[in-house]
Scaffold this motif. Sequence first.
Motif, PDB file in Angstrom:
ATOM      1  N   LEU A   1      39.120  32.736  31.378  1.00 26.20           N
ATOM      2  CA  LEU A   1      39.939  33.197  32.421  1.00 26.20           C
ATOM      3  C   LEU A   1      40.563  34.582  32.041  1.00 26.20           C
ATOM      4  O   LEU A   1      40.877  35.460  32.774  1.00 26.20           O
ATOM      5  CB  LEU A   1      41.139  32.330  32.707  1.00 26.20           C
ATOM      6  CG  LEU A   1      40.421  30.696  32.992  1.00 26.20           C
ATOM      7  CD1 LEU A   1      41.640  29.917  33.483  1.00 26.20           C
ATOM      8  CD2 LEU A   1      39.593  30.813  34.374  1.00 26.20           C
ATOM      9  N   GLU A   2      40.923  34.632  30.705  1.00 30.23           N
ATOM     10  CA  GLU A   2      41.320  36.186  30.382  1.00 30.23           C
ATOM     11  C   GLU A   2      40.214  37.164  30.520  1.00 30.23           C
ATOM     12  O   GLU A   2      40.660  38.417  31.043  1.00 30.23           O
ATOM     13  CB  GLU A   2      41.756  36.391  28.926  1.00 30.23           C
ATOM     14  CG  GLU A   2      42.888  35.120  28.427  1.00 30.23           C
ATOM     15  CD  GLU A   2      43.438  35.210  27.129  1.00 30.23           C
ATOM     16  OE1 GLU A   2      42.468  35.874  26.330  1.00 30.23           O
ATOM     17  OE2 GLU A   2      44.223  35.009  26.613  1.00 30.23           O
TER      18      GLU A   2
ATOM     19  N   ALA B   1      41.007  42.859  37.180  1.00 32.41           N
ATOM     20  CA  ALA B   1      41.884  44.079  37.195  1.00 32.41           C
ATOM     21  C   ALA B   1      41.146  45.444  37.467  1.00 32.41           C
ATOM     22  O   ALA B   1      41.556  46.255  38.147  1.00 32.41           O
ATOM     23  CB  ALA B   1      42.699  44.050  36.043  1.00 32.41           C
ATOM     24  N   LEU B   2      40.009  45.435  36.706  1.00 30.96           N
ATOM     25  CA  LEU B   2      39.023  46.667  36.867  1.00 30.96           C
ATOM     26  C   LEU B   2      38.611  46.914  37.896  1.00 30.96           C
ATOM     27  O   LEU B   2      38.574  48.076  38.507  1.00 30.96           O
ATOM     28  CB  LEU B   2      38.108  46.624  35.581  1.00 30.96           C
ATOM     29  CG  LEU B   2      37.216  47.812  35.468  1.00 30.96           C
ATOM     30  CD1 LEU B   2      37.948  49.134  35.165  1.00 30.96           C
ATOM     31  CD2 LEU B   2      36.085  47.518  34.411  1.00 30.96           C
TER      32      LEU B   2
ATOM     33  N   ALA C   1      41.371  45.080  47.485  1.00 33.89           N
ATOM     34  CA  ALA C   1      41.691  45.541  46.137  1.00 33.89           C
ATOM     35  C   ALA C   1      43.097  44.937  45.397  1.00 33.89           C
ATOM     36  O   ALA C   1      43.151  44.237  44.451  1.00 33.89           O
ATOM     37  CB  ALA C   1      41.669  46.898  46.200  1.00 33.89           C
ATOM     38  N   PRO C   2      44.165  45.100  46.308  1.00 32.79           N
ATOM     39  CA  PRO C   2      45.520  44.416  45.772  1.00 32.79           C
ATOM     40  C   PRO C   2      45.111  42.853  45.619  1.00 32.79           C
ATOM     41  O   PRO C   2      45.877  42.355  44.609  1.00 32.79           O
ATOM     42  CB  PRO C   2      46.351  44.830  46.869  1.00 32.79           C
ATOM     43  CG  PRO C   2      45.867  45.942  47.634  1.00 32.79           C
ATOM     44  CD  PRO C   2      44.421  45.742  47.583  1.00 32.79           C
ATOM     45  N   LEU C   3      44.606  42.312  46.391  1.00 30.71           N
ATOM     46  CA  LEU C   3      44.260  40.758  46.236  1.00 30.71           C
ATOM     47  C   LEU C   3      43.671  40.545  44.987  1.00 30.71           C
ATOM     48  O   LEU C   3      44.075  39.580  44.114  1.00 30.71           O
ATOM     49  CB  LEU C   3      43.575  40.210  47.443  1.00 30.71           C
ATOM     50  CG  LEU C   3      43.548  38.647  47.494  1.00 30.71           C
ATOM     51  CD1 LEU C   3      44.770  37.863  47.637  1.00 30.71           C
ATOM     52  CD2 LEU C   3      42.573  38.258  48.673  1.00 30.71           C
ATOM     53  N   TRP C   4      42.734  41.196  44.524  1.00 30.09           N
ATOM     54  CA  TRP C   4      42.289  41.019  43.276  1.00 30.09           C
ATOM     55  C   TRP C   4      42.815  41.314  42.273  1.00 30.09           C
ATOM     56  O   TRP C   4      42.825  40.587  41.312  1.00 30.09           O
ATOM     57  CB  TRP C   4      40.920  42.140  43.138  1.00 30.09           C
ATOM     58  CG  TRP C   4      39.540  41.719  44.044  1.00 30.09           C
ATOM     59  CD1 TRP C   4      39.557  40.674  44.793  1.00 30.09           C
ATOM     60  CD2 TRP C   4      38.361  42.324  44.104  1.00 30.09           C
ATOM     61  NE1 TRP C   4      38.382  40.437  45.293  1.00 30.09           N
ATOM     62  CE2 TRP C   4      37.422  41.655  44.977  1.00 30.09           C
ATOM     63  CE3 TRP C   4      38.087  43.589  43.479  1.00 30.09           C
ATOM     64  CZ2 TRP C   4      36.123  42.144  45.339  1.00 30.09           C
ATOM     65  CZ3 TRP C   4      36.553  43.787  43.752  1.00 30.09           C
ATOM     66  CH2 TRP C   4      35.664  43.426  44.753  1.00 30.09           C
ATOM     67  N   LEU C   5      43.941  42.318  42.325  1.00 26.58           N
ATOM     68  CA  LEU C   5      44.756  42.753  41.238  1.00 26.58           C
ATOM     69  C   LEU C   5      45.782  41.331  41.159  1.00 26.58           C
ATOM     70  O   LEU C   5      46.238  40.909  40.095  1.00 26.58           O
ATOM     71  CB  LEU C   5      45.630  43.877  41.482  1.00 26.58           C
ATOM     72  CG  LEU C   5      44.526  45.007  41.503  1.00 26.58           C
ATOM     73  CD1 LEU C   5      45.528  46.309  41.640  1.00 26.58           C
ATOM     74  CD2 LEU C   5      44.208  45.376  39.995  1.00 26.58           C
ATOM     75  N   LEU C   6      46.274  40.960  42.298  1.00 24.97           N
ATOM     76  CA  LEU C   6      46.953  39.715  42.353  1.00 24.97           C
ATOM     77  C   LEU C   6      46.323  38.355  41.572  1.00 24.97           C
ATOM     78  O   LEU C   6      46.951  37.372  40.803  1.00 24.97           O
ATOM     79  CB  LEU C   6      47.462  39.311  43.504  1.00 24.97           C
ATOM     80  CG  LEU C   6      48.584  40.160  44.365  1.00 24.97           C
ATOM     81  CD1 LEU C   6      48.787  39.955  45.823  1.00 24.97           C
ATOM     82  CD2 LEU C   6      49.829  40.261  43.380  1.00 24.97           C
TER      83      LEU C   6
END
Length: 429
Positions: free
Chosen positions: A389-390, A397-398, A367-372
């Motif tokens: 990409l946006e 992030a979601l 989960a933190p890896l996805w946010l990064l």
Amino acid sequence: MSDPTALSDRLDRVEHALAAVSARLAALERGGAPTAERPPAPSPVSDVDPVLPRQAAESLRGAPALAGRTCLVLGGAFLIRSLTEAGTLGPALGVAAGIAYALLWLVFADREAARGRPESAAFHALASALIAAPLVVEAATRFRVLGAAGAALLLALVTAVALAVAWRRSLHALVWIQLPAATAATVLLLFRLREPLAFVVLLLALCAASLLFAYGRGWRAQRWPMALAADAVVLLLGGLLWLPKQPPEWLLPTPVLVAQIGLASLYLGAFVVRLLFQSREITPFAIAQTIAVLAVGFEGALVVGGEATRTGLAVAALAVGVLLHGVLARRSERQHGHGVAVAYFSTLATFLAAEGTRVLLPAALFAPLWLLAAVGLAALARHGQRPVLEVHAALLALAGTVASGLGVAAVAALALPAAATWPAPSAAA
């Protein structure tokens, strides 16, 4: 004695004929043209061009004649079958004679196509398919002269010969005849013999052939039914293995995984290669089939496969996702105007990388890896130059927020009364 009156009439007619010949000779000597009778004026009905009705009549006469000839050809096949059932021919000899008979009509189809008669060639190919496909099924199920591998190999041989004729003579109709016939026989034998591995491989080969004709000859329509048939078979095999409490004894994980991984690899590989190395645009078929094979093939393999299979697929997906994003960054810098292709490419890369990390890592890590990763994709977007990409950054992030538990904690903080105890957030949150 002759009648003097009749004799006189005959002499008069001879004199008139001689006079007409003399007049024509005189006209030729003077350099003129002999007078000819003026043709009658055409009636209103005769003003219609007679060629079109004649061609229509010939086509109407040709189709029944070709259909009748095909019935005679099928009669020869039924004769061979009757001799085999009666014991006059042994089962193996009867099957060999029937296959040779079917291949003979493919030779005739090739010859007719070479002579510029595609309709006749198509009827020859139809007769061959109607003979060969049922014969292979009966040879494996009724006469028991072929096993699963032998039946798949024989069906592949006949199909290869037919498709070679179609490629050589540009007979699109032959592809529409042979691929559905071979696919129907393959699916039937898969579930009748209950030895699916050989027929799974053959089904994937038929799908590859449909792509070869689509990209090599431009005959794209047959891709849809072949892809739908393969998707349905793979989905059914995965469901039979995973959904029941006691799966069928004959259905083992290995052929199902071969079908799932092979389906995803075949279509995704073909689409990515055409995009990267041939600079082709992504078609609606590619988008629809990509979604299908990711759901049926890739995700199905993650569900059906064991721990080792899941880990291997996750590592491969993560590596491919990162690689595709790296290639995408360079490609989008060099080329512009390929919006749909870039969107497809980046979406596939993001999905594979995210699924790879989800399977390999616990939620406290992925989960933190996805946010990064969301932050990194937002940086690569470069202020709207790559809007897809946006979108991916926002979705990651979601997803990271939900997977970490931060989303639940935030909703609870906003929705619960002030006196209520908030749920303790996880370490990832």
